[in-house]
Scaffold this motif. Sequence first.
Motif, PDB file in Angstrom:
ATOM      1  N   LEU A   1      12.582  31.791 -11.673  1.00  0.00           N
ATOM      2  CA  LEU A   1      13.827  31.996 -12.526  1.00  0.00           C
ATOM      3  C   LEU A   1      15.036  31.731 -11.758  1.00  0.00           C
ATOM      4  O   LEU A   1      16.035  31.102 -11.988  1.00  0.00           O
ATOM      5  CB  LEU A   1      13.657  32.925 -13.402  1.00  0.00           C
ATOM      6  N   PHE A   2      15.212  32.889 -10.753  1.00  0.00           N
ATOM      7  CA  PHE A   2      16.226  32.997 -10.042  1.00  0.00           C
ATOM      8  C   PHE A   2      16.710  31.909  -9.129  1.00  0.00           C
ATOM      9  O   PHE A   2      17.678  31.550  -9.129  1.00  0.00           O
ATOM     10  CB  PHE A   2      15.912  34.220  -8.896  1.00  0.00           C
TER      11      PHE A   2
ATOM     12  N   ILE B   1      14.997  42.453 -17.453  1.00  0.00           N
ATOM     13  CA  ILE B   1      15.168  41.243 -16.805  1.00  0.00           C
ATOM     14  C   ILE B   1      15.458  39.916 -17.687  1.00  0.00           C
ATOM     15  O   ILE B   1      16.075  39.314 -17.219  1.00  0.00           O
ATOM     16  CB  ILE B   1      13.720  41.277 -15.965  1.00  0.00           C
TER      17      ILE B   1
ATOM     18  N   ILE C   1      25.974  30.690 -15.669  1.00  0.00           N
ATOM     19  CA  ILE C   1      25.734  29.435 -14.766  1.00  0.00           C
ATOM     20  C   ILE C   1      26.018  28.152 -15.568  1.00  0.00           C
ATOM     21  O   ILE C   1      26.553  27.146 -15.145  1.00  0.00           O
ATOM     22  CB  ILE C   1      24.407  29.582 -13.821  1.00  0.00           C
TER      23      ILE C   1
ATOM     24  N   MET D   1      18.239  29.277 -11.123  1.00  0.00           N
ATOM     25  CA  MET D   1      19.655  29.504 -11.395  1.00  0.00           C
ATOM     26  C   MET D   1      20.602  28.997 -10.019  1.00  0.00           C
ATOM     27  O   MET D   1      21.433  28.529 -10.345  1.00  0.00           O
ATOM     28  CB  MET D   1      19.873  30.911 -11.539  1.00  0.00           C
ATOM     29  N   LEU D   2      19.877  29.424  -8.912  1.00  0.00           N
ATOM     30  CA  LEU D   2      20.570  29.180  -7.791  1.00  0.00           C
ATOM     31  C   LEU D   2      20.819  27.574  -7.823  1.00  0.00           C
ATOM     32  O   LEU D   2      21.930  26.825  -7.311  1.00  0.00           O
ATOM     33  CB  LEU D   2      19.867  29.539  -6.540  1.00  0.00           C
TER      34      LEU D   2
ATOM     35  N   MET E   1      18.707  41.711 -13.833  1.00  0.00           N
ATOM     36  CA  MET E   1      17.671  41.213 -13.300  1.00  0.00           C
ATOM     37  C   MET E   1      17.101  42.224 -11.976  1.00  0.00           C
ATOM     38  O   MET E   1      15.744  42.133 -11.726  1.00  0.00           O
ATOM     39  CB  MET E   1      17.893  39.772 -12.524  1.00  0.00           C
TER      40      MET E   1
ATOM     41  N   ILE F   1      16.015  24.398 -21.128  1.00  0.00           N
ATOM     42  CA  ILE F   1      14.956  25.011 -20.076  1.00  0.00           C
ATOM     43  C   ILE F   1      15.006  26.653 -20.257  1.00  0.00           C
ATOM     44  O   ILE F   1      14.095  27.427 -20.232  1.00  0.00           O
ATOM     45  CB  ILE F   1      15.191  24.328 -18.819  1.00  0.00           C
TER      46      ILE F   1
ATOM     47  N   VAL G   1       7.489  34.616 -11.762  1.00  0.00           N
ATOM     48  CA  VAL G   1       8.331  33.954 -12.769  1.00  0.00           C
ATOM     49  C   VAL G   1       9.746  34.480 -12.525  1.00  0.00           C
ATOM     50  O   VAL G   1      10.563  33.526 -12.595  1.00  0.00           O
ATOM     51  CB  VAL G   1       8.025  34.439 -14.377  1.00  0.00           C
ATOM     52  N   ILE G   2       9.831  35.705 -12.081  1.00  0.00           N
ATOM     53  CA  ILE G   2      11.278  36.103 -11.910  1.00  0.00           C
ATOM     54  C   ILE G   2      11.783  35.487 -10.877  1.00  0.00           C
ATOM     55  O   ILE G   2      13.034  34.719 -10.756  1.00  0.00           O
ATOM     56  CB  ILE G   2      11.468  37.629 -11.737  1.00  0.00           C
TER      57      ILE G   2
ATOM     58  N   GLU H   1      11.410  22.174 -13.000  1.00  0.00           N
ATOM     59  CA  GLU H   1      11.311  23.030 -14.200  1.00  0.00           C
ATOM     60  C   GLU H   1       9.953  22.747 -14.837  1.00  0.00           C
ATOM     61  O   GLU H   1       9.315  23.870 -15.110  1.00  0.00           O
ATOM     62  CB  GLU H   1      12.598  23.217 -15.114  1.00  0.00           C
TER      63      GLU H   1
END
Lengths: 205, 550
Positions: B172-173, A30, A41, B176-177, A22, A81, B168-169, B142
């Motif tokens: 997205l990150f 990415i 995850i 995830m967190l 990423m 998702i 977006v990136i 989301e």
Amino acid sequence: MIVSASLLATAVVLCAVGGILMLTRPLTRILLGAVILGNGINLLVLSSTGRAGAAPLLYGVSLSRVTDPLPQAIALTAIVITLATTAFLLAMAYRSHQITGTDEVHDDLEDRRIVLRAEVLGERAQLREQFRSGAEPTAEERERYREERRRLRDRLRADRARQARGRDASGNLWNDVLGADPEDYARDGDAKADDRYPRDRGADG
Amino acid sequence: MNALVPLPVLLPLCATGLSLAFGTRLGRFQRFISVAVLSAVLALSVILMIAADRHGPLSVHLGDFAPPLGITLVADRLSGLMLTVSSAVTLCVLVYSLGQGMTDRDKETPLAVFHPAYLILVAGVSCTFLAGDLVNLYVGFEIMLVASFVLLTLGGTGPRMRAGSTYVIISLFSSMLFLTAIAMTYAATGTANFAQLAGRLADLPIGVQTLIQALLLTVFAIKAAVFPLAAWLPDSYPTAPAPVTAVFAGLLTKVGVYCMLRTETLLFPGNRLGDLLMAIALASMVIGILGAVAQTDLKRLLSFTLISHIGYMVFGIGLATREAYGGAIVYVAHHITVQTTLFLVAGLIERRGGTTELTRLGGLARAAPMLAVLFFVPAMNLAGIPPLSGFIGKLGLMRAGVADGGGWAWLLVAGSAATSLLTLYVVAKVWNLAFWRAAPPGQAAAGTVLESGDDSDDDADAGPDRIRGTGDEGITPAHRPAGQAAGATLHGRAVITTSRLPRPMVAATAATIGIGLAFTVFADPLTAFTDRTAAELLQRTPYVQEVLGR
């Protein structure tokens, strides 16, 4: 709570790989990073179940021994998702490739302009310093000085052209998809590009 | 009454389906559905807010599953207020975008995806405000994010793709967190339900608690664009169409603030990370506003003031007293409306002057007095000039800071005073450059200019859309020279300047200003309400009892 070490270890490796991917520039990488990180995850979520038990079915299994179904539900939601986001990112990478000929994420224009300007100005000042500090410059030295300054100016111009290319598609789909030479864009040369790919003209007009 | 709780999420989702099914052929039907549904959501939100205020929180366990298993939706005073303000603002922005769409004659190429995406965004925002557990909060996020991806990259032009990829990136990150935080919470406590977590988190070792808290705070700080995690915002917001930027700036960051408020009060009482939050708030305020001082583009400048003013709310959350929470909630409501209004006005300025670059604007006060008024009121409101609502929010926060009396609190009071002064400086700069000075030469010539409609608004064929370019009639967005504004229209086409502003857009902007002024007129009931809200948040028992009790 007992956690499966192999599950955790896999999750950690996947997260590390995904995280590194990423941090790269091309959107496709990415995208791969996001997918791998997402899977890592999801494993982490699954590992919060604790010890594995029987399948969580309604009949025929004693309820005290079944696996906790909730993390599985969470992981399923997350998978769905991630799928949607992946599809979007993929479309975005494609579109970005269509427009700029590459799917790399460019620097912020303003940042890059500031950095480049500072760089060029610094170099020019240094150059002038050298030129002035020397004794009476010979014609050759003067020529070299001019040459250097021209080079710096060209760098700024080239960057401006690249920015212009980043802002808009050339309007020529053939070039945008297959990636024409950068010079074609830089010279604002749709006409030139059309000469190269004559079959596109009909579609355009 | 409890049956009403899921409706703010359900109605927009159902309307999305209808809108997609019929929208491509019946544009008018699509518009009607969107407006009707958002009005219904507004009415519902008001009902929920009043009901929650009178009888305490309302909750629904969907499918009648008991708390740890099912999805819980809860509407308490805070949710009710946030829902009401957000749905009022989204309705105004929708009307604005309708005005913009009609003026741009979108009929030939209907942008079928705008309305569905917008409705899904509303559903996602409602879902986060009503969520009663972490997983549902994640899902709400989301839903909201996916819709916002689509809205941010509408038209798919070059600048929007670049801005969109950053956004977006980052999103997205942070998702995830968030998922990691949920996994940890679940592993440690065996539940994700807020009401149950409120009881169980306190039994955990202090280190685990702090870890979960810090992780959640990081996630919400990315969403809320608090300083060290805010670099994505001025990068990605300004390129989107004006109504989209307005609703993002107003709502999406405030969703992050709402989540901070909710988790800090309900899950982690005792304010362990208060000092950290206050330090971040100070940095966010000062650095954000200094960034705004340096900008010359109106939209980027407003994005930086947005980051700066998020600091005020985080300040309130960091202080964690009843007055501070009250002040922070007032500030959230105020800031949603004022920031949305300012971005809407920026869209109008772009439409009038052809650009939002301040160095190329000028003389608008004479050319468009109405626009000047529309900008002046929210700008003063943002700076916190006394009778307006910004002043009420700032006053509440500063009083709470002085009452607290700690070193950090005093520092923050000084910092927030300095920030409001600098905000005043920034808006004065915009005012001077864009409105007060004489128009720079060649201003109107920039960009393609819509000939001022000679009252032929209704005949669609001829229309006022004849483009008077700078000599070259066939100018299309693709061949536009670089450096021109990258399109304020929904499609990302060239900017079209008009001398007469479209009436629905002006009306919608005026309506958001009206909401801002209403906060001043009804200041007493509002502060009383937020005080009760803060008390309820600190008490925690009404919420927990409503969800778990019976």
